[in-house]
Design a protein around this motif. Structure first.
Motif, PDB file in Angstrom:
ATOM      1  N   VAL A  77       0.857  -1.176   0.000  1.00 26.08           N
ATOM      2  CA  VAL A  77       0.000   0.000   0.000  1.00 26.08           C
ATOM      3  C   VAL A  77       0.901   1.236   0.000  1.00 26.08           C
ATOM      4  O   VAL A  77       1.939   1.253   0.678  1.00 26.08           O
ATOM      5  N   GLY A 109      -0.641  -2.153  -4.686  1.00 28.34           N
ATOM      6  CA  GLY A 109      -1.968  -1.825  -4.198  1.00 28.34           C
ATOM      7  C   GLY A 109      -2.347  -0.363  -4.266  1.00 28.34           C
ATOM      8  O   GLY A 109      -1.831   0.410  -5.087  1.00 28.34           O
ATOM      9  N   ASN A 179      -5.989  -1.549   1.512  1.00 32.00           N
ATOM     10  CA  ASN A 179      -6.116  -2.655   0.545  1.00 32.00           C
ATOM     11  C   ASN A 179      -7.207  -3.630   0.962  1.00 32.00           C
ATOM     12  O   ASN A 179      -8.058  -4.014   0.160  1.00 32.00           O
TER      13      ASN A 179
END
Length: 447
Positions: A77, A109, A179
């Protein structure tokens, strides 16, 4: 009249039978793909979701050397302690440097939070984290720019791994929950396939620590531009994601609170003494990778302390999975928690409330957490160093073609026709109740 009624009922039963037959391909396709993947079911499957801070990479190194788990995927992320450009590539670079360039899937992500707190991580800190391995003044390692991520994005990897795994998958979140929250929002059916959610960070305080849970609109305004004292970064940076995941219905949620993590403060002297005591010799890169943290990321060039935030969550996960009573977490507590947002954010923005039921007996929908409240730093450090010195890298042993995401892609292509039939069956599945109702109405009118 009776003959006509019997004929109509017979036709109705034929339609109902076809209705059930058309709904079967979904199960058939899933079983075919699961059998095709031939997943290793002897170890606990785990997805690691990370913002790729240095302590996250420690956690990944540790997890790869644990024989009881199988890291199916690492998802990144980009809205926390690394910039989006580096969150995925630094995981790939690190895996390559430890000899795991093709054994574990890495999915890129989300880069933006579901809802920003307004806080911006200092650019100088992000720069030092992102360049930790390659900066000449730090580890001075070469990065292979040709390393490839998974053909699936992080969100796809989470959803598909959960859908097609033959057993529940544990998820270890080492950054914001963006995510996972996104994946659940897109497909809520995956919640039932999550074994236990392990989360790094979180503030859990008794509700009587706060004079009121009612927002005071005369005080601070949202969003905040500064991180509050006593805040938990992984919550603070996307509190809405934490709320959505917490309220999604996941049965088991385990957290390593930031307060307990901060008790695991170890200096370089302790690190070297433990290595000598255990007679452990780490590879030069691995030793430098750990010991350079304070020097490379601290504004104080003479910094000697190591903070194990996210790595402690990984070790707590393994301790809970194996029911190890001799692990570093000495005491756990089961709590009911509520993550809240308030205009009075300096006071309790994004905090986990415990013992809510003692003050609000009519409250419902609270989230159950298991948290570690006391930890032993010596046991923690010994466990970490023993595992990473083994260099087993269990989850990296497989070939690229045997990797879960690659086999999944191949198996989905192999049974593409069956999947298409499944989609057609699902379409018919949703349309048929309408026609069945119409048919029953006609039958009743005629009879």
């Amino acid at each position: 009249m009776a003959h006509r009624r019997n004929c109509l009922i017979l036709v109705f039963l034929i339609i109902v039978n076809k209705f059930y037959v058309d709904s079967r391909p979904l199960t058939l396709a899933k079983l075919q793909i699961q059998n095709c993947i031939s997943q290793n079911v002897t170890r606990q499957p785990v997805i690691i979701d990370t913002d790729t801070d240095v302590d996250d990479l420690w956690a990944i190194l540790y997890a790869l050397n644990v024989p009881t788990i199988d890291v199916l995927a690492i998802t990144t992320v980009g809205n926390a302690y690394s910039k989006p450009l580096y969150s995925g590539s630094n995981v790939l670079t690190f895996l390559d440097l430890i000899g795991c360039s093709s054994g574990v899937a890495v999915g890129y992500g989300v880069n933006l939070p579901l809802m920003s707190s307004g806080y911006t991580i200092p650019q100088s800190l992000l720069d030092s984290i992102d360049s930790y391995m390659t900066d000449p003044t730090c580890l001075n390692q070469s990065a292979n720019i040709f390393l490839q991520p998974s053909p699936f994005s992080a969100i796809e990897l989470i959803k598909l791994s959960l859908e097609y795994s033959t057993r529940p998958v544990d998820i270890l979140v080492l950054g914001t929950m963006t995510n996972l929250a996104t994946a659940i929002s897109e497909d809520r059916s995956i919640v039932s396939k999550i074994g236990t959610l392990y989360f790094s960070c979180g503030q859990f305080k008794a509700i009587n620590s706060y004079p009121s849970l009612i927002p005071n609109l005369t005080l601070a305004t949202y969003p905040e531009s500064e991180e509050m004292i006593d805040a938990s970064p992984n919550v603070f940076l996307d509190v809405l994601a934490v709320q959505r995941v917490g309220m999604s219905g996941i049965k088991n949620i385990v957290a390593m609170p930031i307060h307990t993590q901060n008790t695991l403060l170890i200096n370089l002297t302790q690190l070297n003494e433990t290595l000598t005591k255990l007679n452990i010799q780490l590879k030069p890169f691995v030793l430098n990778f750990i010991s350079s943290f304070a020097r490379c990321t601290s504004s104080n060039p003479n910094g000697t302390y190591l903070k194990w935030w996210d790595n402690s969550a990984a070790q707590f996960m393994v301790q809970m999975q194996t029911n190890n009573s001799q692990g570093f977490c000495l005491r756990t507590q089961n709590v009911k928690s509520l993550y809240i947002m308030s205009a009075d954010s300096h006071q309790f923005f994004g905090q986990g409330m415990i013992n809510v039921e003692t003050r609000l007996p009519n409250a419902s929908g609270l989230v159950n957490y298991t948290i570690c409240t006391e930890a032993n730093s010596d046991i923690f450090l010994s466990e970490f160093l023993n595992k990473i010195s083994s260099e087993k890298l269990y989850s990296c042993a497989r070939q690229y073609s045997e990797r879960f995401d690659i086999k999944l892609q191949q198996c989905m292509l192999k049974y593409e026709d069956t999947l298409q039939q499944t989609n057609m069956g699902k379409t018919v599945y949703f349309l048929k109740p309408i026609f069945l109702s119409m048919y029953l109405f006609i039958v009743l009118v005629i009879i």
